[in-house]
Structures are given as C-alpha cells and as structure tokens.
Design an enzyme around this catalytic site. Structure first.
Site, short mmCIF file in Angstrom:
data_model
loop_
_atom_site.label_atom_id
_atom_site.label_comp_id
_atom_site.label_asym_id
_atom_site.label_seq_id
_atom_site.Cartn_x
_atom_site.Cartn_y
_atom_site.Cartn_z
N ASN A 89 0.89 -1.17 0.00
CA ASN A 89 0.00 0.00 0.00
C ASN A 89 0.92 1.21 0.00
O ASN A 89 1.47 1.60 1.02
CB ASN A 89 -0.89 -0.03 1.24
N ARG A 138 -2.46 -2.16 -3.56
CA ARG A 138 -3.69 -1.38 -3.41
C ARG A 138 -3.56 -0.17 -4.33
O ARG A 138 -2.62 0.62 -4.20
CB ARG A 138 -3.84 -0.92 -1.97
N HIS A 184 -12.97 2.75 -0.73
CA HIS A 184 -13.03 1.72 0.32
C HIS A 184 -13.67 0.43 -0.22
O HIS A 184 -14.18 -0.39 0.56
CB HIS A 184 -13.89 2.15 1.53
N GLY A 208 -13.49 4.49 9.76
CA GLY A 208 -12.08 4.59 10.18
C GLY A 208 -11.72 6.06 10.22
O GLY A 208 -12.55 6.89 10.59
N ASP A 234 -9.14 11.52 17.19
CA ASP A 234 -9.17 10.18 17.79
C ASP A 234 -10.51 9.98 18.51
O ASP A 234 -10.81 10.65 19.49
CB ASP A 234 -8.00 10.04 18.78
N ARG A 285 -11.53 7.76 20.47
CA ARG A 285 -11.43 7.41 21.90
C ARG A 285 -11.42 8.67 22.77
O ARG A 285 -12.13 8.76 23.77
CB ARG A 285 -10.14 6.63 22.17
N GLY A 316 -15.81 1.61 13.84
CA GLY A 316 -16.92 0.65 13.73
C GLY A 316 -16.66 -0.63 14.50
O GLY A 316 -17.56 -1.21 15.10
N ASN A 333 -14.38 -0.95 17.09
CA ASN A 333 -13.92 -0.80 18.48
C ASN A 333 -14.76 0.11 19.37
O ASN A 333 -14.67 0.01 20.59
CB ASN A 333 -12.49 -0.26 18.48
N GLU A 354 -8.23 -5.39 4.74
CA GLU A 354 -7.99 -5.06 3.34
C GLU A 354 -6.77 -5.81 2.79
O GLU A 354 -6.77 -6.22 1.64
CB GLU A 354 -7.81 -3.54 3.19
P1 ADP Z 1 -7.62 4.23 8.75
O1 ADP Z 1 -8.75 4.82 7.96
O2 ADP Z 1 -6.48 5.17 8.97
O3 ADP Z 1 -7.23 2.83 8.32
P2 ADP Z 1 -8.70 2.93 11.13
O4 ADP Z 1 -9.65 2.02 10.47
O5 ADP Z 1 -7.51 2.36 11.81
O6 ADP Z 1 -8.25 4.12 10.19
O7 ADP Z 1 -9.53 3.80 12.20
C1 ADP Z 1 -8.96 4.86 12.90
C2 ADP Z 1 -10.00 5.39 13.88
O8 ADP Z 1 -10.40 4.34 14.76
C3 ADP Z 1 -9.52 6.54 14.77
O9 ADP Z 1 -10.51 7.56 14.79
C4 ADP Z 1 -9.44 5.89 16.14
O10 ADP Z 1 -9.73 6.81 17.14
C5 ADP Z 1 -10.51 4.84 16.07
N1 ADP Z 1 -10.32 3.78 17.08
C6 ADP Z 1 -9.39 2.82 17.10
N2 ADP Z 1 -9.53 2.08 18.24
C7 ADP Z 1 -10.57 2.60 18.92
C8 ADP Z 1 -11.23 2.29 20.16
N3 ADP Z 1 -10.83 1.29 20.93
N4 ADP Z 1 -12.28 3.05 20.52
C9 ADP Z 1 -12.69 4.08 19.75
N5 ADP Z 1 -12.13 4.41 18.59
C10 ADP Z 1 -11.09 3.68 18.17
#
Ligand code: ADP
Length: 379
Positions: free
Chosen positions: A7, A70, A159, A189, A260, A262, A310, A312, A362
């Site tokens: 990627n 990718r 996506h 994400g 983020d 979280r 989605g 987590n 992916e």
């Molecule tokens: P990318 O599009 O960069 O591949 P990801 O699919 O890894 O991104 O998603 C990143 C997002 O997931 C960020 O906003 C991060 O805060 C959120 N995230 C990851 N782990 C958690 C968690 N345990 N709780 C809430 N949000 C989470």
C-alpha cells in the site's frame, strides 16, 4: 501462495507478507518519510530495497509468488483486479488527475517492484472497483454532461475492497446467499464511507468523485454546500488552501480538536460539551444516510459496522443505533461491549434486522484477489 501486499502512499510504503493458503501474516511493516531527506529513503525504489533487506531471511526461506498493490483509483476502466503489465501501469498513470495524491504513489510502488523483480507477477486491486455496479442514477451528478465527458466528473466511491470483504463475511455469518443479500455497510475509520448493498453488489456509496464527499470523517468535512468553496475563494483562499482545509483540517479534528474517537468519547463521558456536539453531528449525519440506504436497497437484511471506530467503539455504535429507532433497530448492550476479532451480531433478538460488527482486513482481501488473478492467468 505467498503474496507481498503493498500500500504505497506519496511518502510512505506499507507492506505485508501473507500466505493465502493458511491466512498467516509472515511479516508486516511501514516505511515512512520517503523523499524527506536524512536517513529516509530518497524514493520508492530505495524504500523497496529497504523492505527487501528486512525480508531477506524470510524470503530466503520461502520466496514470494506475487505482489498485490492497493490502487486507489481505477476510473471507469477497472471493475476488477488485474494482472499488471506496462500498458496497465500506463492506464493507472493516466488516472492520476482523478487521484493526484494517491495514484502517482501507487504507480511508483509498481515501478519499484518491476525494477527490483522484473519477472514477479503483480496485481492491482482497486479501491473503486466494487462500486462499478452503481446505477447511473446513483453515480451521476446533476451538472452539465460536458463535465463528465471532459473530466470524468461523476461519483466513483472508495473503500471498495473493505466493503466487498465485509459484505462477504456478513452474508456467510447470516447464512444468506450473497446474491440475495441486501445490507448497509458502515466503514468507520479515519476515512468514513457507507455503502448500500443489494444482491451482494454496491448500488450506492457515500464517497463520490473523491473521498471527500459524504459523512463526517477524521479530518474531512464530508458533505457541505459547494457554494462555501466559491465563497472562500472569493475571500482570497487558494485552491490548495481550500483543499487542505476540507481534507486535512475539518471533520472530527475541526469539531473537537482531535480526530481520535477514543479521546472524543472519553471527553463526552466527562461532560465536555464540544465532544458531545461532535458526536451528535457525526452520529446524526451517519444515521440519516443509513436511513436513506435502507430505502435504496429496498430493505436491508443487516446493518454492518467495520474499521477502527466501527469495530472498536461500542459507545459510537450505540449513539448511531439510538437514532435508528424508526427502523426498529435495537442493540444488545452486553453483545455490543464484546471485544473480538471475529464477525458477530450485536443486536438484541427484538431488533427488526441484525446489527453486525465485521472486522475488515484489506490486506487479506488484496492478497486473496492477487492469488485468484495469478492462478487464473496461469491456470
Ligand atoms: P484508517 O482509515 O487510517 O485505516 P482505522 O480504520 O484504523 O483508520 O480507524 C482509525 C479510527 O479508529 C480513529 O478515529 C481511532 O480513534 C478509532 N479507534 C481505534 N480504536 C478505537 C477504540 N478502541 N475506541 C474508539 N475508537 C477507536
């Protein structure tokens, strides 16, 4: 087969070595700051040399059978993964204007492999390909046709590799034949997109001409009134400044100051008003789109959550489903808290349709598509 998945971004190169027979991940890594001076590799060729050096012992034991890339934009030409040759590389390059940040980097990755291992079979897997089944009423903007003919301005969607993978896993979990499966898939994400699945195919998706359209994302605004761009330009902002504003400094980052999820959920739980408003705007826009896509597919059989947020964030899933009462969706509070890498149902028995969490992968999808193309070409 042993597949190296690449990627390649403008200044980074993410890689994974995968065995598609056992689904084992033999190696994974990221090279950053390409072309930024210092100790960093000067270009993608040097980055590939670094990858090859790191993998030397691993590949001496068992060499690669193929490389899967990718590729972000497949335009209107590529509706499925293809075996790469010079003509294909040039065709991907011709799509550069449609994805100026991504496709040139993808081409650099392909050329770096060609230079290093000229006989290695390489496959391009396109982020747009799964959305090639969008009907015209979903892909066409209400603007003069000349814009489509001259510049290719239409909705493409992104996506796709993730949406396709997750749709397949969800249909399996629910034991529904894929070609009878209607669903709404939420890839949440850093980039966020929603796809309407009818009969296993994408019939609408929230990203458009570029990944900027649609939902509120980590640093992208999603939908806004296009007049805002014209207004800002008249205030003296340049095209590049508007681009940076909407792609890098908007979304969760603009609303809360941090992208983020979280941190936003924690702050909201501690009573922070900015965080609460951010979650309200984001979940409201998503719920509104989910309702629209439920109608578009003629009644979804499932709502599916995937990607970082989605998979987590039980809190964010709950906020979204709380807004979907009109569709009869109800989560099982306990099932929603389960943390797992496995696909699972998180709705209660009384929910009108099941709500699922299906982890995306992916790299796995790209490795499997690569294997299928290479075996097809040689078989
Ligand atoms: P990318 O599009 O960069 O591949 P990801 O699919 O890894 O991104 O998603 C990143 C997002 O997931 C960020 O906003 C991060 O805060 C959120 N995230 C990851 N782990 C958690 C968690 N345990 N709780 C809430 N949000 C989470």
């Amino acid at each position: 087969m042993r597949v190296l998945v690449i990627n390649s971004g403008s200044s980074s190169l993410k890689y994974q070595v995968r065995d598609t027979d056992t689904n084992e991940v033999a190696a994974t890594g990221l090279i950053e700051r390409i072309g930024e001076g210092g100790q960093a590799p000067a270009n993608h060729g040097e980055a590939m040399d670094q990858v090859a050096a790191v993998l030397e012992a691993e590949l001496a034991e068992r060499p690669l059978d193929a490389v899967g890339h990718r590729v972000v934009h497949g335009g209107e030409r590529f509706s499925e993964p293809v075996l790469i040759n010079n003509e294909i590389t040039r065709a991907i390059e011709r799509l550069n204007p449609l994805a100026p940040l991504h496709n040139p980097a993808n081409v650099l990755g392909i050329r770096a492999i060609t230079a290093k291992w000229p006989d290695m079979p390489q496959v391009a897997v396109f982020d747009t390909a799964f959305h090639r089944t969008l009907p015209e009423h979903a892909w066409r903007y209400a603007v003069p046709d000349a814009l489509y003919r001259k510049y290719g301005i239409r909705r493409y969607g992104f996506h796709g590799t993730s949406h396709e993978f997750v749709t397949g896993r969800a249909a399996e979990l629910l034991q529904t034949p894929l070609d009878e499966f209607n669903a709404v898939v939420a890839h949440l994400g850093n980039g966020v997109s929603l796809t309407a699945i009818q009969g296993g195919e994408s019939i609408d998706t929230s990203m458009g001409f570029t990944p900027l359209e649609g939902l509120v994302m980590g640093t992208r605004s999603g939908d806004i009134d296009p007049s805002i761009l014209i207004f800002l330009q008249r205030q003296g902002m340049s095209a590049d400044e508007i681009d940076t504003l909407l792609n890098r400094n908007s979304g969760l980052k603009a609303l809360f100051g941090d992208n983020d999820m979280r941190a936003i959920v924690d702050a909201a739980e501690a009573g922070d008003e900015h965080a609460r408003t951010t979650l309200a705007i984001t979940s409201y826009r998503l719920a509104k789109y989910i309702g629209g896509y439920h109608v578009a597919v003629g009644g979804a059989h499932a709502l599916i959550f995937t990607a970082g947020i989605g998979e987590n964030s039980s809190a964010f899933r709950q906020l979204v489903v709380d807004r979907l009462g009109a569709l009869g969706l109800v989560l099982d509070a306990e099932a929603n808290q389960v943390r797992s890498k496995e696909p699972r149902v998180i709705s209660s028995a009384g929910s009108a349709i099941p709500v699922l969490v299906v982890p995306t992968d992916e790299e796995r999808a790209i490795a499997e598509a690569t294997t299928a193309v290479v075996l097809g070409a040689h078989g």
